[in-house]
Design a protein around this motif. Sequence first.
Motif, PDB file in Angstrom:
ATOM      1  N   GLN A   1      38.428 -13.521 -18.333  1.00 42.51           N
ATOM      2  CA  GLN A   1      38.915 -12.435 -17.504  1.00 42.51           C
ATOM      3  C   GLN A   1      37.910 -12.114 -16.407  1.00 42.51           C
ATOM      4  O   GLN A   1      38.282 -11.862 -15.268  1.00 42.51           O
TER       5      GLN A   1
ATOM      6  N   ARG B   1      43.827 -11.936 -15.331  1.00 41.06           N
ATOM      7  CA  ARG B   1      43.989 -10.686 -14.596  1.00 41.06           C
ATOM      8  C   ARG B   1      44.954 -10.914 -13.443  1.00 41.06           C
ATOM      9  O   ARG B   1      45.299 -12.049 -13.118  1.00 41.06           O
TER      10      ARG B   1
ATOM     11  N   ARG C   1      50.461  -8.807 -15.961  1.00 42.00           N
ATOM     12  CA  ARG C   1      49.922  -8.579 -17.307  1.00 42.00           C
ATOM     13  C   ARG C   1      49.869  -7.095 -17.648  1.00 42.00           C
ATOM     14  O   ARG C   1      50.049  -6.696 -18.795  1.00 42.00           O
ATOM     15  N   ASN C   2      49.612  -6.249 -16.642  1.00 40.55           N
ATOM     16  CA  ASN C   2      49.461  -4.817 -16.931  1.00 40.55           C
ATOM     17  C   ASN C   2      50.542  -3.964 -16.291  1.00 40.55           C
ATOM     18  O   ASN C   2      50.366  -2.757 -16.119  1.00 40.55           O
TER      19      ASN C   2
ATOM     20  N   ALA D   1      47.554 -10.833 -21.674  1.00 38.19           N
ATOM     21  CA  ALA D   1      46.701 -11.630 -20.792  1.00 38.19           C
ATOM     22  C   ALA D   1      46.191 -12.879 -21.507  1.00 38.19           C
ATOM     23  O   ALA D   1      46.146 -13.973 -20.926  1.00 38.19           O
TER      24      ALA D   1
END
Length: 348
Positions: free
Chosen positions: A76, A98, A122-123, A320
């Motif tokens: 990451q 990320r 991913r977020n 992730a």
Amino acid sequence: MNEPIPVLVAGDHFMLNRLLVESLHAEGGPAAWRVRELELPWPHLPFGRVEEVEEASGSQERLIEALAGVRVCLTQMAPLTARVLAACPDLELFAVGRGGPVNANLAAATEHGVAVTFAPGRNAASTAEHTLGLMLATMRRIPQAHAGVVAGRWDSGMYAYHATGLEIAGSTVGLVGAGAIGRRVASALMALGAEVLVADPYADPASLPAGVRQVPLAELLASSAVVSLHARLTAETAGIIGSAELASMPRGSVLVNSARGGLLDHAALATALRDGHLFAAGLDVFDVEPLPADHPLRGAPNLVLTPHLAGASRAVAERAARLVAAEAGRWLRGEPLLHRANPVPAAR
């Protein structure tokens, strides 16, 4: 039988090595990989610039040592610099978990024939939920109420009309940016009974949830009780919300930002809060991080601030890890990489 592929998992205290290894073993089986581990210090030590790359964790020296003989790296935050690339000729795939591989020198990676991938979306769910949390906390004055109870007060005066908060239901909420996160926020707001406007010249109207209206930024600002920022930070969007834009928002409105600090003039926001033009603001990102002691927002009223935590959920770390491991699996099978950041093909 093929020899196992040497791979480095360079996780940290959020995207754990355990998650990376488990996800990697789901791609080709444990026998397909010879795993080496390196644990980076983030977030216990802040990320920062390492040589020419941004938001990286760990040293080039440790990474070079760990990458000796390695063909695939899952990480990451590890710094993929020109120096690292020159010292690691066996490396072929650098998979970054990320939304953007800012910790990788893409030009140097391309020159060295190293494919760099990333993990878009991913977020998205986590950031959308955090955005809604900031909206609710600012509009209903939850932090102030909590602080009062903790301090031993029972401030029923917050029930006075002038002191009460706002509701999402029946409000017009404007979203500046309609990517994966903005669209999720829009859907949730519609479910709560809001009218949702979007300002994004690049958004495909067909991609927006039913009922969302796409309007110019000026109209959105003038019409919205709540404005939430979801744009990418580019040369075009830097400082997109300044003093003039804040002044154009209705008096008593709310601003939320969980995207990028550079979208917003923070000194102008502090002024708009102090003079009462804005009811409140909720921020997860800032122009300078960590927030310095002399920052103009310190001491401004009616603020809810979180330290860049919108993407901090266990599901994000797990997702992730799966995304980067899936790219390693594609590389292993000689398939095209799904989220390639530079023009280097998958190769074995």
